[in-house]
Design a protein around this motif. Structure first.
Motif, short mmCIF file in Angstrom:
data_model
loop_
_atom_site.label_atom_id
_atom_site.label_comp_id
_atom_site.label_asym_id
_atom_site.label_seq_id
_atom_site.Cartn_x
_atom_site.Cartn_y
_atom_site.Cartn_z
N GLN A 54 4.97 -8.73 -11.01
CA GLN A 54 4.78 -7.34 -10.78
C GLN A 54 4.23 -7.36 -9.34
O GLN A 54 4.61 -6.42 -8.49
CB GLN A 54 3.94 -6.85 -11.66
N TYR A 55 3.39 -8.29 -8.71
CA TYR A 55 2.89 -8.27 -7.50
C TYR A 55 3.77 -8.41 -6.48
O TYR A 55 3.88 -7.53 -5.57
CB TYR A 55 2.05 -9.18 -7.25
N SER A 68 7.82 -6.11 -2.67
CA SER A 68 9.33 -5.82 -2.13
C SER A 68 9.46 -4.36 -2.03
O SER A 68 10.03 -3.85 -1.19
CB SER A 68 10.12 -6.28 -3.05
N PHE A 69 8.91 -3.65 -2.89
CA PHE A 69 8.66 -1.98 -2.60
C PHE A 69 8.26 -1.69 -1.38
O PHE A 69 8.94 -0.69 -0.51
CB PHE A 69 7.96 -1.45 -3.93
N GLU A 97 13.45 -1.80 -11.60
CA GLU A 97 12.47 -2.17 -11.91
C GLU A 97 11.23 -1.56 -11.23
O GLU A 97 10.07 -1.45 -11.76
CB GLU A 97 12.28 -3.94 -11.80
N TYR A 98 11.67 -1.12 -10.10
CA TYR A 98 10.70 -0.18 -9.35
C TYR A 98 9.94 1.08 -10.20
O TYR A 98 9.07 1.49 -9.63
CB TYR A 98 11.32 0.32 -8.04
N LYS A 99 10.72 1.35 -10.91
CA LYS A 99 10.36 2.52 -11.74
C LYS A 99 9.11 2.19 -12.78
O LYS A 99 8.73 3.11 -13.28
CB LYS A 99 11.49 3.17 -12.57
N VAL A 145 -7.90 -9.45 -5.24
CA VAL A 145 -8.22 -8.14 -4.87
C VAL A 145 -8.18 -8.19 -3.30
O VAL A 145 -7.72 -7.10 -2.83
CB VAL A 145 -9.89 -7.99 -5.09
N GLU A 146 -8.23 -9.16 -2.99
CA GLU A 146 -7.96 -9.36 -1.24
C GLU A 146 -6.62 -9.14 -0.75
O GLU A 146 -5.96 -8.55 0.01
CB GLU A 146 -8.52 -10.49 -0.45
N GLN A 147 -5.84 -9.65 -1.71
CA GLN A 147 -4.37 -9.69 -1.69
C GLN A 147 -3.84 -8.32 -1.79
O GLN A 147 -2.96 -7.66 -0.82
CB GLN A 147 -3.42 -10.52 -2.49
N LEU A 148 -4.38 -7.62 -2.88
CA LEU A 148 -3.82 -6.16 -3.11
C LEU A 148 -4.47 -5.09 -2.11
O LEU A 148 -3.73 -4.30 -1.72
CB LEU A 148 -4.29 -5.80 -4.40
#
Length: 202
Positions: free
Chosen positions: A83-84, A89-90, A118-120, A149-152
């Motif tokens: 999902q990350y 990609s989104f 899958e973006y939905k 957390v740093e990545q997000l």
């Protein structure tokens, strides 16, 4: 005529309510006939009508619309990495992380369908991530760690601020010793008073 154009006897009610009702009535009547249920003076389904409908290969069976299969729930433990990457990609494709806004636009037809269906599912992932972050910040069990957390955060996720965090550009009275002086000067200016220095004897 409808079958000749559409190649189907499944008539949407919103498209032609009278024809849709007729098809349903004929099928229900045939179902009762096959079950041995005969209503006296029932002229709904005569032999003549049966022959005419058979001549155009009418489908007598009641067709139930297929149930929409719900997408499986996101497992935050096993699906996080996937999902990350999907969220990244989104971001690369759309230039932002407003996944909930885009979902509403897709549903309303205001934007073209996403290149990846899958973006939905991303709004559910982002909402779950923020809940996990709340738990992480409070020291509770969470799938997040410092690296994630740093990545997000670097990706652009906006976290909720703690309730006890002071607002920017605000200072307490203790941090601003000149506050009272400025307050008095402002009051004097508004009153039009001019304060002269005291006379000094020479």
């Amino acid at each position: 005529q409808y079958y000749a154009e559409k190649k189907t006897f499944e008539v949407p009610k919103r498209q032609n309510s009278k024809l849709a009702t007729f098809v349903l009535t004929m099928r229900n009547a045939m179902k009762k006939r096959n079950e041995g249920i005969v209503v006296q003076k029932d002229v709904t389904l005569t032999e003549e009508r049966i022959d005419k409908l058979n001549s155009i290969n009418f489908h007598w069976g009641l067709k139930r619309p297929p149930r929409k299969q719900k997408a499986p729930a996101i497992n935050m433990i096993t699906d996080y990495d996937q999902q990350y990457q999907l969220l990244a990609s989104f971001k690369e494709e759309y230039g932002h992380l407003k996944v909930s806004k885009m979902l509403q636009e897709w549903i309303k037809g205001e934007s073209s369908e996403p290149s990846n269906k899958e973006y939905k599912r991303l709004p559910a992932f982002v909402a779950a991530i923020k809940k996990e972050h709340d738990a992480y910040r409070e020291g509770k069990p969470s799938i997040l760690n410092e690296e994630r957390v740093e990545q997000l955060t670097a990706l652009g996720i906006k976290w909720k601020k703690p309730l006890n965090e002071p607002r920017k550009n605000t200072r307490s009275k203790e941090e601003d010793p000149n506050r009272e002086t400025r307050k008095r000067r402002k009051a004097d200016d508004e009153a039009g008073e001019v304060i002269l220095p005291e006379a000094v004897d020479i």
